[in-house]
Design a protein around this motif. Structure first.
Motif, PDB file in Angstrom:
ATOM      1  N   PHE A 148      -1.033   4.737   5.571  1.00  0.00           N
ATOM      2  CA  PHE A 148      -0.578   4.015   4.380  1.00  0.00           C
ATOM      3  C   PHE A 148      -0.315   2.541   4.686  1.00  0.00           C
ATOM      4  CE2 PHE A 148       2.861   3.381   1.054  1.00  0.00           C
ATOM      5  CZ  PHE A 148       1.983   3.378  -0.014  1.00  0.00           C
ATOM      6  N   ASN A 149       0.174   2.239   5.882  1.00  0.00           N
ATOM      7  CA  ASN A 149       0.592   0.877   6.201  1.00  0.00           C
ATOM      8  C   ASN A 149      -0.420   0.027   6.959  1.00  0.00           C
ATOM      9  OD1 ASN A 149       3.405   0.402   5.227  1.00  0.00           O
ATOM     10  ND2 ASN A 149       3.651   2.381   6.206  1.00  0.00           N
ATOM     11  N   LEU A 150      -1.168   0.624   7.854  1.00  0.00           N
ATOM     12  CA  LEU A 150      -2.074  -0.169   8.684  1.00  0.00           C
ATOM     13  C   LEU A 150      -3.107  -0.987   7.901  1.00  0.00           C
ATOM     14  CD1 LEU A 150      -2.585   2.091  11.810  1.00  0.00           C
ATOM     15  CD2 LEU A 150      -1.271  -0.035  11.628  1.00  0.00           C
ATOM     16  N   PRO A 151      -3.669  -0.481   6.815  1.00  0.00           N
ATOM     17  CA  PRO A 151      -4.658  -1.285   6.093  1.00  0.00           C
ATOM     18  C   PRO A 151      -4.107  -2.606   5.539  1.00  0.00           C
ATOM     19  CG  PRO A 151      -4.849   1.004   5.444  1.00  0.00           C
ATOM     20  CD  PRO A 151      -3.599   0.881   6.275  1.00  0.00           C
ATOM     21  N   TRP A 152      -2.805  -2.716   5.439  1.00  0.00           N
ATOM     22  CA  TRP A 152      -2.184  -3.931   4.900  1.00  0.00           C
ATOM     23  C   TRP A 152      -1.838  -4.947   5.982  1.00  0.00           C
ATOM     24  CZ3 TRP A 152      -1.713  -4.607  -0.314  1.00  0.00           C
ATOM     25  CH2 TRP A 152      -1.939  -3.497  -1.100  1.00  0.00           C
ATOM     26  N   SER A 153      -1.904  -4.564   7.237  1.00  0.00           N
ATOM     27  CA  SER A 153      -1.413  -5.414   8.320  1.00  0.00           C
ATOM     28  C   SER A 153      -2.188  -6.721   8.483  1.00  0.00           C
ATOM     29  CB  SER A 153      -1.397  -4.650   9.642  1.00  0.00           C
ATOM     30  OG  SER A 153      -2.706  -4.275  10.013  1.00  0.00           O
ATOM     31  N   ASP A 154      -3.361  -6.816   7.871  1.00  0.00           N
ATOM     32  CA  ASP A 154      -4.138  -8.053   7.984  1.00  0.00           C
ATOM     33  C   ASP A 154      -3.788  -9.080   6.914  1.00  0.00           C
ATOM     34  OD1 ASP A 154      -5.273  -6.483   5.959  1.00  0.00           O
ATOM     35  OD2 ASP A 154      -7.275  -7.331   6.272  1.00  0.00           O
ATOM     36  N   VAL A 155      -3.031  -8.678   5.884  1.00  0.00           N
ATOM     37  CA  VAL A 155      -2.764  -9.608   4.770  1.00  0.00           C
ATOM     38  C   VAL A 155      -1.293  -9.819   4.448  1.00  0.00           C
ATOM     39  CG1 VAL A 155      -4.994  -9.276   3.648  1.00  0.00           C
ATOM     40  CG2 VAL A 155      -3.069  -7.792   3.043  1.00  0.00           C
ATOM     41  N   CYS A 156      -0.405  -8.994   5.013  1.00  0.00           N
ATOM     42  CA  CYS A 156       1.012  -9.158   4.671  1.00  0.00           C
ATOM     43  C   CYS A 156       1.916  -8.680   5.803  1.00  0.00           C
ATOM     44  CB  CYS A 156       1.345  -8.429   3.371  1.00  0.00           C
ATOM     45  SG  CYS A 156       1.229  -6.647   3.425  1.00  0.00           S
ATOM     46  N   TYR A 157       3.178  -8.996   5.645  1.00  0.00           N
ATOM     47  CA  TYR A 157       4.222  -8.547   6.567  1.00  0.00           C
ATOM     48  C   TYR A 157       4.934  -7.381   5.896  1.00  0.00           C
ATOM     49  CZ  TYR A 157       3.348 -13.299   8.093  1.00  0.00           C
ATOM     50  OH  TYR A 157       2.738 -14.464   8.483  1.00  0.00           O
ATOM     51  N   ILE A 158       5.191  -6.332   6.651  1.00  0.00           N
ATOM     52  CA  ILE A 158       5.852  -5.156   6.101  1.00  0.00           C
ATOM     53  C   ILE A 158       7.169  -4.936   6.832  1.00  0.00           C
ATOM     54  CG2 ILE A 158       5.718  -2.673   5.740  1.00  0.00           C
ATOM     55  CD1 ILE A 158       2.661  -2.986   5.652  1.00  0.00           C
ATOM     56  N   ASP A 159       8.235  -4.914   6.060  1.00  0.00           N
ATOM     57  CA  ASP A 159       9.564  -4.600   6.586  1.00  0.00           C
ATOM     58  C   ASP A 159       9.925  -3.229   6.027  1.00  0.00           C
ATOM     59  OD1 ASP A 159      12.053  -4.766   7.770  1.00  0.00           O
ATOM     60  OD2 ASP A 159      12.881  -6.077   6.228  1.00  0.00           O
ATOM     61  N   CYS A 160      10.016  -2.228   6.885  1.00  0.00           N
ATOM     62  CA  CYS A 160      10.236  -0.849   6.454  1.00  0.00           C
ATOM     63  C   CYS A 160      11.571  -0.336   6.994  1.00  0.00           C
ATOM     64  CB  CYS A 160       9.092   0.020   6.962  1.00  0.00           C
ATOM     65  SG  CYS A 160       9.190   1.712   6.378  1.00  0.00           S
ATOM     66  N   LEU A 214      13.131   9.187   3.164  1.00  0.00           N
ATOM     67  CA  LEU A 214      12.855   8.080   2.250  1.00  0.00           C
ATOM     68  C   LEU A 214      12.708   6.769   3.015  1.00  0.00           C
ATOM     69  CD1 LEU A 214      15.377   8.595  -0.697  1.00  0.00           C
ATOM     70  CD2 LEU A 214      12.883   8.635  -0.849  1.00  0.00           C
ATOM     71  N   TYR A 215      11.761   5.960   2.590  1.00  0.00           N
ATOM     72  CA  TYR A 215      11.554   4.632   3.168  1.00  0.00           C
ATOM     73  C   TYR A 215      11.532   3.594   2.068  1.00  0.00           C
ATOM     74  CZ  TYR A 215      10.126   7.044   7.395  1.00  0.00           C
ATOM     75  OH  TYR A 215      10.108   7.838   8.508  1.00  0.00           O
ATOM     76  N   MET A 216      12.197   2.476   2.316  1.00  0.00           N
ATOM     77  CA  MET A 216      12.115   1.314   1.432  1.00  0.00           C
ATOM     78  C   MET A 216      11.329   0.258   2.186  1.00  0.00           C
ATOM     79  SD  MET A 216      12.614  -0.505  -1.273  1.00  0.00           S
ATOM     80  CE  MET A 216      13.835   0.286  -2.300  1.00  0.00           C
ATOM     81  N   GLU A 217      10.241  -0.164   1.596  1.00  0.00           N
ATOM     82  CA  GLU A 217       9.434  -1.207   2.207  1.00  0.00           C
ATOM     83  C   GLU A 217       9.446  -2.452   1.352  1.00  0.00           C
ATOM     84  OE1 GLU A 217       6.004   1.170   4.636  1.00  0.00           O
ATOM     85  OE2 GLU A 217       5.381  -0.239   3.121  1.00  0.00           O
ATOM     86  N   ILE A 218       9.514  -3.566   2.039  1.00  0.00           N
ATOM     87  CA  ILE A 218       9.358  -4.861   1.382  1.00  0.00           C
ATOM     88  C   ILE A 218       8.172  -5.529   2.057  1.00  0.00           C
ATOM     89  CG2 ILE A 218      10.387  -7.094   0.835  1.00  0.00           C
ATOM     90  CD1 ILE A 218      13.146  -5.681   1.235  1.00  0.00           C
ATOM     91  N   SER A 219       7.122  -5.707   1.296  1.00  0.00           N
ATOM     92  CA  SER A 219       5.938  -6.395   1.804  1.00  0.00           C
ATOM     93  C   SER A 219       5.949  -7.808   1.265  1.00  0.00           C
ATOM     94  CB  SER A 219       4.664  -5.679   1.345  1.00  0.00           C
ATOM     95  OG  SER A 219       4.633  -4.372   1.843  1.00  0.00           O
ATOM     96  N   PHE A 222       7.983  -4.281  -3.485  1.00  0.00           N
ATOM     97  CA  PHE A 222       8.967  -3.306  -3.016  1.00  0.00           C
ATOM     98  C   PHE A 222       8.458  -1.909  -3.365  1.00  0.00           C
ATOM     99  CE2 PHE A 222      10.965  -7.210  -4.293  1.00  0.00           C
ATOM    100  CZ  PHE A 222      11.866  -7.482  -3.284  1.00  0.00           C
ATOM    101  N   ILE A 223       8.566  -1.007  -2.423  1.00  0.00           N
ATOM    102  CA  ILE A 223       8.129   0.369  -2.682  1.00  0.00           C
ATOM    103  C   ILE A 223       9.091   1.339  -2.001  1.00  0.00           C
ATOM    104  CG2 ILE A 223       6.498   0.277  -0.748  1.00  0.00           C
ATOM    105  CD1 ILE A 223       4.726   2.238  -2.359  1.00  0.00           C
ATOM    106  N   LEU A 224       9.460   2.369  -2.740  1.00  0.00           N
ATOM    107  CA  LEU A 224      10.302   3.442  -2.222  1.00  0.00           C
ATOM    108  C   LEU A 224       9.436   4.694  -2.190  1.00  0.00           C
ATOM    109  CD1 LEU A 224      13.179   4.450  -1.415  1.00  0.00           C
ATOM    110  CD2 LEU A 224      13.495   5.007  -3.839  1.00  0.00           C
TER     111      LEU A 224
END
Length: 88
Positions: free
Chosen positions: A59-71, A2-7, A45-47
């Motif tokens: 799942f995560n790389l496409p978002w790296s240009d617009v937000c910060y992801i803490d996983c 399980l991963y909890m991400e906060i973008s 927030f996504i679990l």
């Protein structure tokens, strides 16, 4: 696992974030458990479950240009207590 991400994102990226959400395709290997949006804005927030590094990256790389992801890898507290009890 399980991963909890906060973008989080800057206010000027709001429109880009909305476009990303419209185009979101969850890759095979990702099982979304639940997701939440901060009603004050700027955070998501996504679990989810994932055991595949390629799916995780896809799942995560496409978002790296617009937000910060803490996983953070997480588990239910009852499961954690059970695991730690067996270690003693």
């Amino acid at each position: 696992m399980l991963y909890m991400e906060i973008s989080s994102w800057e206010p000027e990226n709001r429109d880009k974030i909305l476009e990303h959400f419209k185009e979101l395709k969850v890759p095979a290997g990702i099982n979304i458990v639940n997701q939440w949006v901060d009603l004050t804005g700027g955070r998501y927030f996504i679990l989810y479950e994932c055991d595949d590094a390629e799916a995780f990256a896809a799942f995560n790389l496409p978002w790296s240009d617009v937000c910060y992801i803490d996983c953070v890898p997480v588990m239910k507290s009852t499961d954690f207590i059970s695991v730690m009890s067996r270690k003693s």
